[in-house]
Design an enzyme around this catalytic site. Structure first.
Site, PDB file in Angstrom:
ATOM      1  N   LYS A 157      52.497  74.743 -18.083  1.00 26.20           N
ATOM      2  CA  LYS A 157      53.241  73.518 -18.396  1.00 26.20           C
ATOM      3  C   LYS A 157      53.609  73.541 -19.877  1.00 26.20           C
ATOM      4  CE  LYS A 157      52.616  71.009 -14.468  1.00 26.20           C
ATOM      5  NZ  LYS A 157      53.606  70.227 -13.733  1.00 26.20           N
ATOM      6  N   LYS A 261      58.949  70.301  -2.090  1.00 22.49           N
ATOM      7  CA  LYS A 261      57.657  69.708  -1.763  1.00 22.49           C
ATOM      8  C   LYS A 261      57.852  68.973  -0.452  1.00 22.49           C
ATOM      9  CE  LYS A 261      56.011  68.778  -6.504  1.00 22.49           C
ATOM     10  NZ  LYS A 261      56.788  69.783  -7.233  1.00 22.49           N
TER      11      LYS A 261
HETATM   12 MG   LIG Z   1      57.462  71.157 -11.381  1.00 23.91          MG
END
Ligand SMILES: [Mg+2]
Length: 355
Positions: A157, A261
């Site tokens: 990240k 997702k």
């Molecule tokens: Mg992502």
């Protein structure tokens, strides 16, 4: 005629690891499990709905969904297979998370009845026995440990700190793991259109597979511009909110990778259709879970087992929310997650005792 019964089980579960995002600090995961029953055939199936800030519809009203389902799908039976599930969900009105929950429960019941793993329902001759996955790491120590455990793809990240710090951290990670390990980045929409190209080009010098969401989700044209300006491979994640959004991403050539997702696109069947559209445009697909419990995560894993190639290493690793220590969960071996071979999802009503 079969009368299905839909039961709703709200839960609050501890996350295996607390998570801090721009939306706050999270130590628990809230959502609902749904349990669908085909009384005539003595079968049940489980599904799960859980919202997350920045993704999906952000709302759950499962009780009204249940009432409508009883009325709309009175004819549903596990004998109807996948087509029967599609029919039962025709004209579904509700959020994507609720649709995912209901569809997963119906598919789980069908797969249990047919005594096949859930992934075998998606029309693929032989689902994969294992799925390549990435490991989320924050620094070089994490990275070295993951690679020692067999990881081939690491995700980092970025965008939450100064660019100089991200740059230095990535440099240390790359130096620690060598050039054979793929590094993928996720900025979660951190940068504006002025900063993004500079940041992307600078971080890409460390050799990256792609970077997710350098700019905010709602600006697909900006995503396309960063991709054109930098020539770096770009992933769309938060931006993939619907089939329409995906079509815009493809039309504007805004991404090289789309992250799907199942929780936030409304289920595995929609995700399969979206993946086919992406592939037809030469865009790669990766699947990820939504940090939920074992029910939703296993649904995503089974879908990954049935996705046509090419499928990038997926974001499916990690211990599900609420899973007690000592309970077995699919292992990651040499960077690949083993798909359960049991009927249905591979997890049953015992999950209800974990909340
Ligand atoms: Mg992502």
């Amino acid at each position: 005629m079969t009368t299905p019964r839909l039961l709703i089980h709200p839960y609050t579960l501890p996350l295996a690891r607390p998570i801090t995002t721009a939306a706050g600090h999270f130590t628990t995961r809230q959502g609902v499990w749904v349990e669908v029953r085909d009384l005539e055939h003595g079968e049940f199936g489980l599904g799960e709905a859980a919202t997350w800030p920045g993704f999906g519809s952000g709302r759950l009203g499962m009780e009204s969904i249940a009432a409508r389902f009883e009325a709309a799908a009175a004819d549903w039976s596990v004998k109807g297979g996948v087509e029967g599930v599609k029919e039962a969900l025709e004209g579904f009105q509700g959020g994507v998370e609720e649709r995912f929950a209901l569809e997963t429960a119906l598919l789980d019941a069908v797969a249990r009845f047919e005594q096949r793993p859930l992934g075998a329902l998606f029309g693929v001759q032989t689902p994969r026995r294992s799925v390549a996955v990435h490991v989320l790491v924050k620094d070089e120590d994490d990275a070295v440990e993951a690679v020692a455990d067999g990881a081939r793809h690491l995700k980092v990240k970025v965008g939450a700190a100064l660019l100089e710090l991200d740059d230095a951290r990535l440099g240390r990670i790359r130096a620690a793991v060598g050039s054979a390990v793929a590094l993928r980045l996720d900025a979660n929409g951190a940068w504006d259109l002025e900063t993004a190209p500079v940041a992307v080009e600078r971080l890409a010098r460390h050799g990256i597979e792609f970077i997710e969401q350098p700019v905010a989700a709602d600006d697909i044209e900006a995503l396309a511009r960063v991709r054109r300006q930098t020539g770096v491979k770009i992933g769309a994640d938060e931006a993939v909110v619907s089939t329409q959004a995906l079509e815009q991403i493809l039309e504007l050539e805004a991404a090289d990778v789309v992250v799907l997702k199942p929780m936030f696109v409304g289920g595995a069947l929609v995700a399969l259709e979206m993946a086919a559209k992406a592939r037809a445009c030469g865009v790669s697909v990766m699947l990820t879970h939504a940090l939920e419990s074992a029910v939703g995560r296993l649904a995503a894993l089974h879908l990954a087992s049935a996705m046509p190639e090419p499928l990038l290493a997926c974001g499916l690793a990690g211990r599900p929310a609420g899973m007690p220590e000592g309970v077995a969960y699919p292992a990651v071996v040499e960077g690949r997650m083993v798909v359960p071979g049991a009927s249905g999802l591979g997890v049953g009503q015992e999950v209800m005792a974990w909340s």
